[in-house]
Structures are given as structure tokens and as C-alpha cells.
Design a protein around this motif. Sequence first.
Motif, PDB file in Angstrom:
ATOM      1  N   SER A  31       1.115  -1.267  -0.283  1.00 32.66           N
ATOM      2  CA  SER A  31       0.124   0.104  -0.228  1.00 32.66           C
ATOM      3  C   SER A  31       0.443   1.607  -0.099  1.00 32.66           C
TER       4      SER A  31
ATOM      5  N   ALA B 124      -5.089  -5.313   6.880  1.00 30.89           N
ATOM      6  CA  ALA B 124      -5.001  -5.499   4.923  1.00 30.89           C
ATOM      7  C   ALA B 124      -4.659  -3.890   4.114  1.00 30.89           C
TER       8      ALA B 124
ATOM      9  N   ASP C 280      -9.542  -6.062   0.322  1.00 29.13           N
ATOM     10  CA  ASP C 280      -8.896  -5.808  -0.855  1.00 29.13           C
ATOM     11  C   ASP C 280      -9.457  -5.205  -1.811  1.00 29.13           C
TER      12      ASP C 280
END
Length: 717
Positions: free
Chosen positions: A162, A185, A442
Motif C-alpha cells: 500500500s 490489510a 482489498d
Amino acid sequence: MTSTTPTPRPLTAMLRPANIVIVGASDKGPTARQRADLTRTGYAGAVYPVNPRRRELWDGPCYADLASLPQTPDHVILSIPATAVPAALEQALAAGARSVAIHAAGFGEGGDDDGRALADKVRAIAAGSDVPVTGGSFGGFYRQESGVMTLSLSRVAEREGSPVALVGQSGGVLMFTYEALMDRAIRPTTVVASGSELLVGCADFVAELVEDDATRVVACFVESIKDLDAFGKACLRARELGKHIVVLKVGASPEGRAAALAHTGSVVGSLEAFEALAAELGVVTVSTQDELVDAVELLLHSGGLPGPRIGVISHSGGLKDLVMDYASRLGITFPKFDDATIEKVAGLLGTGSSLGNPLDTGFPGLSNPDIYRRCVEAVAADPNVDVVLVQEELPRSPLKPREEKYLRQLAEQISCGAVRKPVGAMSLSSYSLTDHARSIRDDLDGVFVLQEASRALAVVTKAGRAATPARRAERQPQHPDLDAIRARLTELQRPGVPTTLSEHDSKQLLASYGIPVTSDRLAQSAEEAVKAAEEIGFPVVLKVTGAAISHKSEIGGVLLDLRDGPAVREAFDKLAQAAARVAPGDQAEVLVSEFVSGGVELVLGLSRDLEVGPVVAVGSGGVAVEILDDVAVGLPPFDQETAAALLARTKAGRLVGGYRNAVHDIESVHRATIALGALAADLGDLVEAVDINPLTVTADRACALDALVVLSPAAEA
């Protein structure tokens, strides 16, 4: 601070090194872990161990010194005792190293003189080069792009990361933050634990990462900002590029500031002063580790908020009640929905006009995805709403299809343009994500998912407020007699220790800047006191004064509401006796002041923050100032708008502003705040602190009843 253009940064060699050299390499301990981590992350460059006592190490040759390496060193890690660092640093620079990291501690972090001398030696060596030198106590770093990990993380992402970077002085805090984000996540691509920052600091890393294409959000754990100007420029640059900075800062308590000093040698300013600066820079400041994680989630998936006005949609009347309570405790007020929104939602839910924000969709909306979808779109379209928060959480198993369906529906509404404002989900409480939940997370492009309703409200509000940076006023013209004022104050300064001015001298200085003060006269005898009272007009107040007396009320040194000459004469004798007990042999001196009653008591103060510089505080005053803890801190200078905004952040501002139809001269408070800001701009290097308490505000004026000015120590010859 003004906007800046990007400048070349020298930290590329550290974050993307062609090779890594570990001085002090061993087959056990931290250096062995670093070698194993570099293998685990797939770092493609050469890793060279340097240790004069070994010929072979890590299944290859070990080099006696940096000059023996087969390549010019790129990133050099000094994992050796602090006393050996200066010589090793000189060798690294001579060998052509492009970046150096000092992992050793012992450079005065705990305040020892030997360590500080060693730190000065390191700075002097590095000063002759443009090579970035990080540390001491450098915790290491992780960079997914280059596969470099010298900060030992227990796991790394096995897929694309990310666009999030973590920067801070504490490796331990960053590792916990990294793990928490991975659980949510979010896979940070960069982690930098900057240590005690002898040279390169947080501001340098933020500036580097703001220009990095792989970074959109920089999350910082900060003990001290050592280069405030560079940090400010980096934050302004982030705003230019549409990127975001979020900071968890130490400094909320004296104990926390002391702990930071012992940890990294960082001299830490107050949290309130830093937050005032952050408000001007558009930086999101958070209060806890959990808030830091949630703020990253929000900023990453929303792209930032247009403002702090929240529209809430719940499935449960109970949650609606809790949300209202949480908001009240946090000082959050929900905006009223527009009439058109109420009418539209009422038609969808088949309920009356009592609907409001938060909106309880109840069973009709919960059971009908189309009704729920249209409720979200109606609230998002409301002109009074900046961001929508819905009650929802990531399902932890396939057994909760409704939650997944509604979250995916939100993502689809955003992607197709049906909803054009940020939308996020909040859960009733905190919970752990499963692999199933992370896989759904996601797929939810554009939807942020926060945990625990109270924390969600706090984080959304803080991020929304950062969207509109506070404005600082332009610098006012200097005082026309500034040279004479500065000369007089310089004469009063003492080497090595602060100088406290008498109340009379303090008020004279404040009055010269236009801050209204009481009519006062000094008296050294009862006869002089009576004469002064007659000139001022009865009733009056008598106060004992003198450099040895800083807290007059504690020795009975203030006598109020004296209405005639005999009362003044008797009061003078009492105060002279009280002064003699504190400072035997000194000439008794009393301040005769007009007696002011009624009104609201405020405090107005100036202090010099260790990081930010001069700051002004205003709020509730009087004898209970510390108990009430109702002050707002701002950065001078001020104008009418910024002074009014500062006072409006306090409960005292509501009182002065006409609470229950009371009338007070609030404009005079604003003028006094502006004047104190002008004093700070002119004399911030000479004045350590100003304490005006109380500043009493009545219907027709504000007036400083008591004041104290403290001068900073004079420079040693």
C-alpha cells in the motif's frame, strides 16, 4: 511558512542502495538478523560484512575495513560501540559511501556529557560532507521496492504494498504500528525508525517520502521535531501533491516529555503547541496508536476528506443513542440534514419528519438493499454533509453475506459516481480481521472501514478539520519604540537565570502594546498609598510587590475592596508585615490598583515552546485556571479573525460571547490577544513567558487585573 518547490534529496542511496556494508558484522546478534532479513526480502544487491577479526562470514569473505571492499560502499551500517563510530564514519566517507546509518546508542540520549561530546564529534565529521548520516540509535528501515530491511519486521507483504510510509524515532512503536496495519490489510511499503536524529531527522524522511511516487500517506510517531521549518515545508509540499501526513506526537504530559528526553535525548515541546502548528499545515494529529491506524485507513481509502461534517446512518436505534453520547463527549456536533434530505429519506423509510442526523434506517432500510442504497445517496448529496459514516463491519466469515453485500454496494456507488463524497463504515466495537475479512477489504475501493464508533467519530473529525488548514495572520508592524523597549529589557536580564518583572513593570510593558491594565500606583508608605488611592478613586486593591514575591495570594499579600483612607492605611501596614516575613530587610512596596468586580475571568498567556517557539494561550482564568483546564493555544501573530477563532475553541469563549444573554466586550479580548501576539513577534527572544490572570471581561471592557512577565536568561559572556 510558504509553499515550496521540491529540492533534490540525498536519501535515495539509503532507501535504494546498490549495496549494503555492515561494519561490526557477526554471525549472531543484530547484524546476523539483518543479513537474514535481507535474504528473506530478496534484496538483490551485494551485502558486505566488515570485521577485522574475521576472514569469512555468511558463506563468503569478510573484509577487514571499508577500503578493502570490492565496490564503493553505498549504504554503510555502523553496528559498533559508540566510541568507535567517529573513526568508522571518517573511513566510510573517505571510501565514498553515499549514506551511513549509526545503529549504536551512547550519544548523550540520557544526558551524559561524554555521550554529548561524542555526538558533537559525529556532527563535526558529517558536516564536511553532503552524505546523509542517520542515527544514533538508528532502528533501521524497510523498503519493499528495493527489498531492503535493516529493521527486523516479523512479516513482510507477499503482494504489492500500500502507498503508506511509517516514520518515527521509536522502532518499537513503528513495528507495532506496522503489524496493526498489516492486520487491517494495509501493507506499508516504507518503514523508517530514525533514532535520536543527530543529523538526519523526521523532517528529512517526510520530505523524501512526500516526493516518492510509491507513497500517498506518511504516518509519523514523533517525540521531537528537530527541524521545524523543514517539517513545515514538507507538509505544505504534501498538500500541493494531494498527499497526507498523520502524526502521533509525544508531549501531552510532563512525564511523557521527560521520558522522550531519556529515550532519544529529544527536547520535547508541548502537544498543544505542536497541534496549533499542525492545524496550520493541514496535518492530521491523533491521540492514540489505534487512532493512528484508523487515520491511515481513512486517508488511504478516502483520499482525504473535504471537511469534518459527518452524516451518520445506523441500522440500530441503540447505536444511534451511543453515537450521540460519544459525539457529546468528544465535543462533536452533527450537522442538521437539509429539508430535502429529510423529505427524501422519510419517503424511503415510510416514517415521519422526526428523522435526523444520525439517521436510524431501522428494519426497512436494513432489509432492503435498494432503500439502503438510496438513503446513502440522499445523505451524501446533502449540502450540509462532508462525509458519510454507515454502521457496518467487515464480515469475518462467509456466514455474513449481508455485510459483504452492503459494503460492496457502497464501493460500487462510489466507483460509478452515484456517491461523490467520502463514505466509510464503522463498527460498534473493535474486532480482529480474518483472512476472509482482509480479502473483502482489498476489494472495497474508495470505502474506508473504521473500528469502534467513538474512535471512528474522533478520527473522521480530526481528518476533516485538517482539510481546511488554520490561517495565521500576517506579521504586524513593529512597535514604534521597539529599540528602547528591547534596550530596557536587556538591561534587566540576568545571565543563566530567568528574570521576573514586578507586577507594575509587567503591566507597563503590556500597556505599551495596547493591552488594557488596571490603573496602578506604587507606594512605599501608608501616606503614599492613601494618596494613590485618592488619585485612582475608591474602592481600591492593595498588593504587596517585589522580586522575591511571585505568589502574592499565598502570603495574604492581596487585600480587596478598600473603600476609604483608614482602610488603605491599615491594609498597607498588614502587607508591609507580610513582605517583611518573606524578604526581611527589604523596603516595603505596595501596588495600589483600581478595584474591578464582576465579569468573566479569563487567562491570557504567552510562553516559549521548546519546539514551536512563542505560543499564546487564552481560556478560563482565575484561581481555578489549572482545575478547569480550559485553554486554547495558537501561534502568533493574530488578527481579528484568528484571535476570535482561538477564543471560540474554549468554553470561556461561549461565556464571553453571550451565553444566556450575558453581555461582555468580547472584541476587547480579541484586541488583547492580537496585542500579545504582537509582543511575541517583537520580543519573543527576550520574553520567556507572560501570565495575565485574570483578564477580567465586563460589558464595556477587558482589563488585566494581574500580570507577570518573565525574561529569558541573558546570554553568557
